[in-house]
Design a protein around this motif. Structure first.
Motif, PDB file in Angstrom:
ATOM      1  N   PRO A   1     -36.907   7.563  -8.378  1.00 37.04           N
ATOM      2  CA  PRO A   1     -36.039   6.873  -7.887  1.00 37.04           C
ATOM      3  C   PRO A   1     -36.177   6.908  -6.232  1.00 37.04           C
ATOM      4  O   PRO A   1     -36.630   8.414  -5.939  1.00 37.04           O
ATOM      5  CB  PRO A   1     -34.942   7.670  -8.237  1.00 37.04           C
TER       6      PRO A   1
ATOM      7  N   MET B   1     -28.375  16.224 -18.528  1.00 40.93           N
ATOM      8  CA  MET B   1     -27.766  17.047 -17.576  1.00 40.93           C
ATOM      9  C   MET B   1     -27.614  18.400 -16.910  1.00 40.93           C
ATOM     10  O   MET B   1     -27.624  19.016 -16.453  1.00 40.93           O
ATOM     11  CB  MET B   1     -26.391  16.026 -17.674  1.00 40.93           C
TER      12      MET B   1
ATOM     13  N   PHE C   1     -29.026  17.943 -13.238  1.00 46.51           N
ATOM     14  CA  PHE C   1     -29.573  16.497 -12.770  1.00 46.51           C
ATOM     15  C   PHE C   1     -30.844  15.955 -12.700  1.00 46.51           C
ATOM     16  O   PHE C   1     -30.855  15.418 -11.809  1.00 46.51           O
ATOM     17  CB  PHE C   1     -27.982  16.421 -12.371  1.00 46.51           C
TER      18      PHE C   1
ATOM     19  N   ARG D   1     -33.136  14.910 -14.000  1.00 45.78           N
ATOM     20  CA  ARG D   1     -33.518  13.754 -14.187  1.00 45.78           C
ATOM     21  C   ARG D   1     -32.991  12.459 -13.283  1.00 45.78           C
ATOM     22  O   ARG D   1     -33.516  11.189 -13.219  1.00 45.78           O
ATOM     23  CB  ARG D   1     -33.721  13.673 -15.296  1.00 45.78           C
ATOM     24  N   GLU D   2     -32.157  12.320 -12.972  1.00 47.08           N
ATOM     25  CA  GLU D   2     -31.138  11.228 -12.779  1.00 47.08           C
ATOM     26  C   GLU D   2     -31.370  11.181 -11.113  1.00 47.08           C
ATOM     27  O   GLU D   2     -30.554  10.347 -10.571  1.00 47.08           O
ATOM     28  CB  GLU D   2     -29.149  12.009 -13.090  1.00 47.08           C
ATOM     29  N   PHE D   3     -31.345  12.345 -10.200  1.00 50.50           N
ATOM     30  CA  PHE D   3     -31.949  11.959  -8.752  1.00 50.50           C
ATOM     31  C   PHE D   3     -32.717  12.078  -8.925  1.00 50.50           C
ATOM     32  O   PHE D   3     -33.849  13.168  -9.758  1.00 50.50           O
ATOM     33  CB  PHE D   3     -30.931  12.750  -8.423  1.00 50.50           C
ATOM     34  N   SER D   4     -34.118  11.544  -7.195  1.00 51.49           N
ATOM     35  CA  SER D   4     -34.970  11.798  -6.399  1.00 51.49           C
ATOM     36  C   SER D   4     -34.821  13.189  -7.095  1.00 51.49           C
ATOM     37  O   SER D   4     -34.044  14.253  -6.908  1.00 51.49           O
ATOM     38  CB  SER D   4     -35.361  10.953  -5.869  1.00 51.49           C
TER      39      SER D   4
ATOM     40  N   SER E   1     -31.672  15.693  -5.725  1.00 48.03           N
ATOM     41  CA  SER E   1     -31.363  16.653  -6.039  1.00 48.03           C
ATOM     42  C   SER E   1     -31.940  17.897  -5.751  1.00 48.03           C
ATOM     43  O   SER E   1     -30.253  18.700  -6.135  1.00 48.03           O
ATOM     44  CB  SER E   1     -32.660  16.957  -7.944  1.00 48.03           C
TER      45      SER E   1
ATOM     46  N   ASN F   1     -28.021   6.016 -18.531  1.00 49.15           N
ATOM     47  CA  ASN F   1     -29.276   6.573 -18.216  1.00 49.15           C
ATOM     48  C   ASN F   1     -29.261   5.344 -17.320  1.00 49.15           C
ATOM     49  O   ASN F   1     -30.382   5.858 -16.089  1.00 49.15           O
ATOM     50  CB  ASN F   1     -30.518   5.552 -19.092  1.00 49.15           C
TER      51      ASN F   1
ATOM     52  N   THR G   1     -29.252   6.485 -12.972  1.00 49.40           N
ATOM     53  CA  THR G   1     -30.889   7.222 -12.390  1.00 49.40           C
ATOM     54  C   THR G   1     -31.013   6.562 -11.361  1.00 49.40           C
ATOM     55  O   THR G   1     -31.187   5.476 -11.556  1.00 49.40           O
ATOM     56  CB  THR G   1     -31.605   7.757 -13.407  1.00 49.40           C
ATOM     57  N   GLY G   2     -31.046   7.529 -10.565  1.00 49.84           N
ATOM     58  CA  GLY G   2     -31.431   6.463  -8.981  1.00 49.84           C
ATOM     59  C   GLY G   2     -30.617   6.064  -8.295  1.00 49.84           C
ATOM     60  O   GLY G   2     -30.543   5.750  -6.701  1.00 49.84           O
TER      61      GLY G   2
END
Length: 432
Positions: free
Chosen positions: A30, A298, A303, A305-308, A312, A403, A406-407
């Motif tokens: 991301p 999460m 988190f 996986r949800e952010f660069s 993060s 999902n 994400t990003g």
């Protein structure tokens, strides 16, 4: 001189330059949204000026700046040590220098102890295949990352003695799993193209799994430890910073044959959503999602996986600054039970608490499991309220909709929304 007061040049360039991505991976990660901003981000200059001549830190001033714009990449490591309770802001430069030296010596002692049981520790290599069977017998010719340990042979004078100890056997059984996870952790970063850096991560996780025998090593820990070893150069300092992070989240990793450790947080998430948005809660329950397992990842890896990678790190320091309690160091140095027996701040300046913790103090909330991360998940669900109600016909749809974030999340906005939900929840719970 203590590292926090050493001047470094200001650099307001792109944060991705500090955590370089491998060229072939740039299209797969991301895009980062965080940009250090003069006047908002905690800069090296402002950080250094926040210490008195003796070394006392004006933590309220630091928290205000972090909560506005995060921490500049050049000082993340030393700032994180305070946010995670490694050091007392009321301590002096000399006191922290002594404590740091003591901890470094203790880490070397622990690492040497582990090296006596498994010679790969501290060798600049790591293990990726089993070295021992469940009954304690050594497995010949195990492979490692970049070396064949079978050629070196396990030390004959160690094997017969240590493999009879159940704790040692259990520890050795996890070493290859740590290695396999390390190989998969943050593969897109150039930092891990160097085998020695992978070995540093493996060493820290191996030592931690030895000292925390109740938890040992669990999948997800490498995701939590990786950013720490990147922002803190000294391995011993990085270890103790990771150990303090685990003090906050280790209950999530406690599992039995019938339950997972993070379940209590998932249950609390369900309760929070039921209070603030009963319609969405009922809809998720009707989809057989009442256990909220779709939020497992999460909460387990905060988190990641949800952010660069850059975002993060920004999210973590926002969370830690907002959850900050000025008693954190004394709580960890004395007894965790003291956490639940704290009196109110009395005449103490509430500004020494982070925004989230300040609201807990003012409301008398003492549930330590009600972390900002849980309200962050709740705010994500709230932001997808319409889609979840209209499009989610099963749990697979819930997972797919989540999902999609994400990003696309803004860490600062997400935390601000979580804080609003927290206040709303406290008010509604008080009125109930």
């Amino acid at each position: 001189m203590f590292s926090c007061c050493v001047s470094v040049p200001e650099d307001w360039g792109e944060p991705d330059a500090f955590y370089a991505i491998r060229p072939e991976c740039r299209d797969d990660v991301p895009a980062s949204r965080f940009k250090p901003t003069p006047g908002k981000t905690l800069s090296a200059r402002r950080w250094h000026s926040s210490f008195s001549e003796e070394g006392h830190l004006d933590i309220a001033r630091v928290l205000r700046r972090i909560q506005r714009g995060g921490v500049h990449p050049t000082i993340k490591g030393v700032v994180w040590e305070f946010l995670l309770g490694c050091y007392d802001p009321k301590s002096t430069f000399d006191e922290r220098t002594q404590l740091r030296q003591n901890r470094r010596s203790e880490y070397e002692r622990l690492k040497s102890q582990c090296k006596e049981m498994e010679n790969t520790v501290g060798s600049g290599k790591m293990i990726t295949t089993p070295v021992i069977s469940e009954d304690g017998q050594p497995i010949e010719n195990p492979s490692s990352n970049g070396a064949n340990l079978g050629e070196e042979q396990l030390p004959d004078n160690k094997t017969d003695n240590v493999t009879q100890d159940k704790e040692v056997i259990q520890w050795k059984l996890t070493l290859h799993q740590i290695g396999l996870d390390v190989v998969r952790t943050d593969r897109a970063l150039q930092y891990y193209e160097t085998p020695e850096n992978q070995a540093r991560l493996w060493d820290i996780l191996a030592v931690y799994s030895w000292i925390d025998k109740e938890i040992g090593y669990c999948q997800g820990m490498s995701d939590l430890c990786s950013p720490i070893i990147i922002v803190i150069e000294n391995e011993a300092d990085a270890f103790w910073c990771f150990q303090h992070l685990m003090r906050r989240v280790r209950e999530n990793f406690k599992s039995t044959s019938s339950t997972i450790g993070v379940r209590s947080q998932l249950t609390l998430l369900s309760s929070i959503l039921k209070t603030i948005d009963p319609k969405l809660h009922e809809h998720i329950e009707n989809l057989d999602g009442g256990e909220f397992l779709f939020a497992f990842r999460m909460l387990m890896v905060l988190f990641r996986r949800e952010f660069s990678f850059v975002d993060s790190l920004y999210l973590w320091e926002l969370i830690w600054s907002m959850e900050y309690n000025p008693h954190l160091f004394s709580i960890y140095e004395s007894d965790d039970s003291a956490k639940n027996n704290q009196d109110g701040p009395g005449n103490e300046d509430l500004m020494q608490f982070g925004k989230f913790e300040r609201e807990n103090v003012k409301s008398g909330q003492k549930n330590q499991e009600a972390t900002l991360s849980i309200f962050l998940v709740a705010s994500v669900l709230e932001s997808k309220n319409k889609r979840l109600l209209q499009e989610a016909k099963g749990l697979d749809d819930v997972v797919k909709i989540l999902n999609d974030i994400t990003g696309s999340l803004n860490a600062k906005k997400a935390c601000d929304e979580a804080l609003k939900l927290h206040i709303k929840y406290l008010n509604m719970a008080k009125a109930a």
